[in-house]
Write an enzyme that holds these catalytic residues in place. Structure first.
Site, short mmCIF file in Angstrom:
data_model
loop_
_atom_site.label_atom_id
_atom_site.label_comp_id
_atom_site.label_asym_id
_atom_site.label_seq_id
_atom_site.Cartn_x
_atom_site.Cartn_y
_atom_site.Cartn_z
N ASN A 27 0.87 -1.17 0.00
CA ASN A 27 0.00 0.00 0.00
C ASN A 27 0.91 1.22 0.00
O ASN A 27 1.42 1.63 1.04
CB ASN A 27 -0.89 -0.03 1.25
CG ASN A 27 -1.89 1.10 1.25
OD1 ASN A 27 -1.84 1.99 0.40
ND2 ASN A 27 -2.78 1.07 2.22
N LYS A 34 3.15 0.89 3.23
CA LYS A 34 2.80 -0.18 4.17
C LYS A 34 2.89 -1.49 3.40
O LYS A 34 2.50 -1.53 2.22
CB LYS A 34 1.35 -0.04 4.62
CG LYS A 34 1.11 0.82 5.80
CD LYS A 34 -0.33 0.61 6.28
CE LYS A 34 -0.90 1.92 6.75
NZ LYS A 34 -2.33 1.96 6.87
N ARG A 108 -2.42 -2.02 -3.59
CA ARG A 108 -3.68 -1.35 -3.33
C ARG A 108 -3.67 0.00 -4.05
O ARG A 108 -2.73 0.78 -3.93
CB ARG A 108 -3.83 -1.11 -1.83
CG ARG A 108 -5.10 -0.35 -1.53
CD ARG A 108 -5.21 0.04 -0.08
NE ARG A 108 -6.42 0.82 0.09
CZ ARG A 108 -6.50 1.90 0.85
NH1 ARG A 108 -5.44 2.34 1.50
NH2 ARG A 108 -7.63 2.55 0.96
N HIS A 197 -13.00 2.28 -0.05
CA HIS A 197 -13.04 1.18 0.93
C HIS A 197 -13.73 -0.06 0.34
O HIS A 197 -14.20 -0.93 1.07
CB HIS A 197 -13.83 1.55 2.21
CG HIS A 197 -13.17 2.53 3.11
ND1 HIS A 197 -13.89 3.36 3.94
CD2 HIS A 197 -11.87 2.83 3.33
CE1 HIS A 197 -13.07 4.13 4.64
NE2 HIS A 197 -11.83 3.82 4.28
N GLY A 227 -13.46 3.32 10.52
CA GLY A 227 -12.07 3.39 10.95
C GLY A 227 -11.74 4.85 11.14
O GLY A 227 -12.61 5.64 11.52
N GLY A 229 -10.86 6.67 8.52
CA GLY A 229 -11.79 6.98 7.43
C GLY A 229 -13.04 6.14 7.69
O GLY A 229 -12.94 5.08 8.30
N ARG A 258 -12.05 14.03 8.80
CA ARG A 258 -12.77 14.58 7.65
C ARG A 258 -14.20 14.93 8.02
O ARG A 258 -14.84 14.23 8.80
CB ARG A 258 -12.82 13.56 6.50
CG ARG A 258 -11.46 13.25 5.93
CD ARG A 258 -11.55 12.18 4.84
NE ARG A 258 -10.40 11.31 4.92
CZ ARG A 258 -10.38 10.03 4.56
NH1 ARG A 258 -11.46 9.46 4.06
NH2 ARG A 258 -9.30 9.31 4.68
N PHE A 300 -11.04 7.40 19.06
CA PHE A 300 -12.27 7.24 19.85
C PHE A 300 -12.00 6.88 21.31
O PHE A 300 -12.82 7.14 22.18
CB PHE A 300 -13.21 6.23 19.19
CG PHE A 300 -14.07 6.89 18.15
CD1 PHE A 300 -13.53 7.35 16.97
CD2 PHE A 300 -15.43 7.10 18.39
CE1 PHE A 300 -14.31 8.01 16.03
CE2 PHE A 300 -16.22 7.74 17.46
CZ PHE A 300 -15.67 8.20 16.27
N ARG A 301 -10.85 6.26 21.58
CA ARG A 301 -10.54 5.98 22.99
C ARG A 301 -10.34 7.29 23.74
O ARG A 301 -10.85 7.48 24.84
CB ARG A 301 -9.29 5.10 23.09
CG ARG A 301 -9.56 3.68 22.64
CD ARG A 301 -8.33 2.94 22.26
NE ARG A 301 -7.77 3.43 21.00
CZ ARG A 301 -6.87 2.78 20.27
NH1 ARG A 301 -6.42 1.62 20.68
NH2 ARG A 301 -6.43 3.29 19.14
N GLY A 347 -11.54 -0.22 12.79
CA GLY A 347 -11.08 0.10 14.16
C GLY A 347 -12.19 0.49 15.13
O GLY A 347 -12.30 -0.07 16.22
N VAL A 348 -13.02 1.45 14.77
CA VAL A 348 -14.10 1.89 15.65
C VAL A 348 -15.21 0.85 15.65
O VAL A 348 -15.69 0.42 16.71
CB VAL A 348 -14.64 3.27 15.20
CG1 VAL A 348 -15.79 3.71 16.10
CG2 VAL A 348 -13.53 4.31 15.19
N GLU A 401 -8.28 -6.10 4.83
CA GLU A 401 -8.11 -5.69 3.44
C GLU A 401 -6.91 -6.38 2.79
O GLU A 401 -6.95 -6.72 1.61
CB GLU A 401 -7.96 -4.16 3.37
CG GLU A 401 -9.31 -3.48 3.59
CD GLU A 401 -9.20 -2.00 3.92
OE1 GLU A 401 -8.77 -1.68 5.06
OE2 GLU A 401 -9.53 -1.18 3.07
P1 ADP Z 1 -7.66 3.39 9.27
O1 ADP Z 1 -7.36 2.06 8.62
O2 ADP Z 1 -8.71 4.20 8.58
O3 ADP Z 1 -6.47 4.18 9.68
P2 ADP Z 1 -8.58 1.77 11.51
O4 ADP Z 1 -9.64 0.90 10.93
O5 ADP Z 1 -7.29 1.15 11.90
O6 ADP Z 1 -8.38 3.07 10.64
O7 ADP Z 1 -9.22 2.48 12.79
C1 ADP Z 1 -8.47 3.36 13.56
C2 ADP Z 1 -9.37 3.99 14.60
O8 ADP Z 1 -10.03 2.98 15.35
C3 ADP Z 1 -8.63 4.81 15.63
O9 ADP Z 1 -8.45 6.13 15.19
C4 ADP Z 1 -9.55 4.74 16.82
O10 ADP Z 1 -10.45 5.85 16.78
C5 ADP Z 1 -10.36 3.49 16.64
N1 ADP Z 1 -10.05 2.46 17.62
C6 ADP Z 1 -9.05 1.57 17.61
N2 ADP Z 1 -9.10 0.78 18.71
C7 ADP Z 1 -10.17 1.19 19.43
C8 ADP Z 1 -10.76 0.78 20.67
N3 ADP Z 1 -10.27 -0.21 21.38
N4 ADP Z 1 -11.85 1.46 21.09
C9 ADP Z 1 -12.36 2.46 20.35
N5 ADP Z 1 -11.86 2.89 19.18
C10 ADP Z 1 -10.78 2.26 18.72
#
Ligand code: ADP
Length: 423
Positions: A27, A34, A108, A197, A227, A229, A258, A300-301, A347-348, A401
């Site tokens: 990527n 990456k 990618r 995505h 995530g 995004g 964003r 989000f944490r 992630g979220v 992905e």
């Molecule tokens: P991207 O691939 O778009 O960079 P990810 O899918 O890896 O994003 O998601 C990253 C986001 O997920 C972080 O910015 C954070 O807000 C959220 N995240 C990761 N772990 C946690 C968790 N344990 N609790 C809440 N949110 C989380």
């Protein structure tokens, strides 16, 4: 299969994956590369890494293999050097690409425009086409082109495959992808909704069908990829019919940095009245807004900690985020007519039970609800979090992905015409 030759003599405890080989997934972004070496059969990441700060004197290189992590700081003037460094990491820290029996390199690519509706084996014409699409993805496609060109030169003995973030959404109906913008101008500038995505939305919706043991063709799905995004999609019988991102990944849901949907007149207003340049506004909308712009933190944490400490801005950020998500779920309900499954991912979506609970709250009349105990359970596995009585299943399904890219590569190289639909 066709292993990369001459990739070093190092002997390690790593054993290659029999006849299946592995896929090197790359990527190549604007300032980073990456990579992940993936076993497309077992699905695991054999090794992975990241070259950051391309163009700087103090580039950072991280490589992970067999429980070890190697990190080094060194100048990375350009993408060519970055990829040479990547290959050196494999030689130095393992596994060598020969040991790993690399059968394809998957790249990618964010923007495939209207030209690519599935994965393609890269040749010179494909590279030119990706280059032609640079005006539509000025932040992403130049890095992709640079990465692809160097990777093809350094690894000439294996097929290189491009996997496009937009491909899965090439099935959107005309009514969904057309902006109500004057036709001639829109056509002359390739302005339409492309969606992004796509690899994740396709992988997750395919996984849902397998986990449930139900045919993809019979499922109406909403996938929420949340995530940094974030995007939503409506998928009827495995075919994408709506998605929240548009010409660029700026449209749609509120994201980490964003805005998502915003009245375009805000841009004229900022330009005319606040004296901001187009580049400054671009930066504002893409990098300084969203959750970060409202709360000061895009993780989000951190957001939940701020809310717990009584921060009103953080609370508003979460409220705006959830409000937008609900709007999209309602809209996609109307588009699909019947929704069998709503799936949270990324992630979220995978980790944040509060976001999931708030999103479903008040949607009982649509047949959508979440069971608190099922929602609280932490697990890396795909799971159902709705109670038994709902007409719509709510699920959490981790996205992958890199694996999706690796599998599409292997299928394409093996001559499978349906490579694009393999997740
Ligand atoms: P991207 O691939 O778009 O960079 P990810 O899918 O890896 O994003 O998601 C990253 C986001 O997920 C972080 O910015 C954070 O807000 C959220 N995240 C990761 N772990 C946690 C968790 N344990 N609790 C809440 N949110 C989380």
């Amino acid at each position: 299969m066709n292993p990369i030759s001459g990739a070093g003599e190092r002997v390690s405890s790593y054993s290659a994956h029999g006849a299946h080989g592995s896929v090197l997934v790359i990527n190549s972004g604007s300032s980073s590369v990456k990579y992940q070496l993936v076993n497309p059969v077992g699905g695991e990441a054999i090794a992975s890494g990241l070259v950051e700060r391309i163009g700087e004197e103090d580039g950072i290189v991280t490589h992970k293999f067999a429980g070890n992590k190697a990190k080094v700081t060194l100048p990375v003037p350009d993408h060519g050097t970055a990829l040479e460094i990547v290959l050196n990491q494999f030689k130095q820290h393992g596994p060598t690409l020969a040991e790993a029996d690399v059968v394809a390199v998957g790249h990618r690519v964010v923007q495939g425009g209207s030209s690519f509706s599935g994965p393609v084996t890269i040749d010179d014409a494909v590279v030119e086409k990706i280059r032609d699409l640079i005006p539509l993805a000025p932040l992403h496609n130049p890095g992709h082109v640079a990465g692809i060109e160097v990777a093809r030169r350094l690894l000439p003995d294996v097929p290189h495959v491009a996997i496009f973030d937009t491909a899965f959404f090439q099935t959107l109906p005309e009514a969904a992808y057309t902006y109500a913008l004057e036709t001639e101008t829109a056509k002359a500038n390739d302005i339409r909704r492309y969606g992004f995505h796509g690899t994740s939305h396709q992988y997750v919706s395919g996984k849902v069908s397998r986990v449930l043991g139900r045919r993809l063709e019979e499922l109406n799905q909403i996938v929420l990829h949340l995530g940094n995004g974030a995007s939503a999609s409506a998928i009827r019988g495995g075919v994408a019919v709506e998605t929240s991102m548009g010409l660029t990944p700026l449209e749609g849901l509120v994201m980490g940095t964003r805005t998502g949907d915003i009245d375009p007149a805000v841009i004229f207003h900022l330009h005319r009245n606040a004296g901001m340049s187009i580049d400054e506004i671009d930066d504002l909308l893409n990098k300084k807004s969203g959750i970060k712009g409202l709360a000061g933190d895009n993780d989000f944490r951190g957001l939940h900690e701020l809310i717990a400490a009584g921060d009103a801005g953080a609370q508003l950020a979460l409220d705006v985020y959830i409000h937008r998500l609900k709007k999209y779920i309602g809209a996609y309900h109307a588009i699909l007519g019947r929704v069998d499954v709503i799936t949270f991912t990324a992630g979220v979506g995978e980790n944040d039970d509060i976001v999931r609970a708030l999103t479903a709250k008040g949607l009982e009349s649509l047949g959508i609800a979440i069971d608190p105990e099922r929602n609280d359970e932490r697990s890396p596995d795909p799971r159902i979090i709705s109670p038994d009585w709902t007409s719509t299943l709510v699920m959490v399904v981790p996205t992958n992905e890199e694996l999706a890219i690796a599998r599409q590569c292997v299928a394409l190289v093996a001559g499978d015409e349906n490579a694009g639909s393999i997740s």
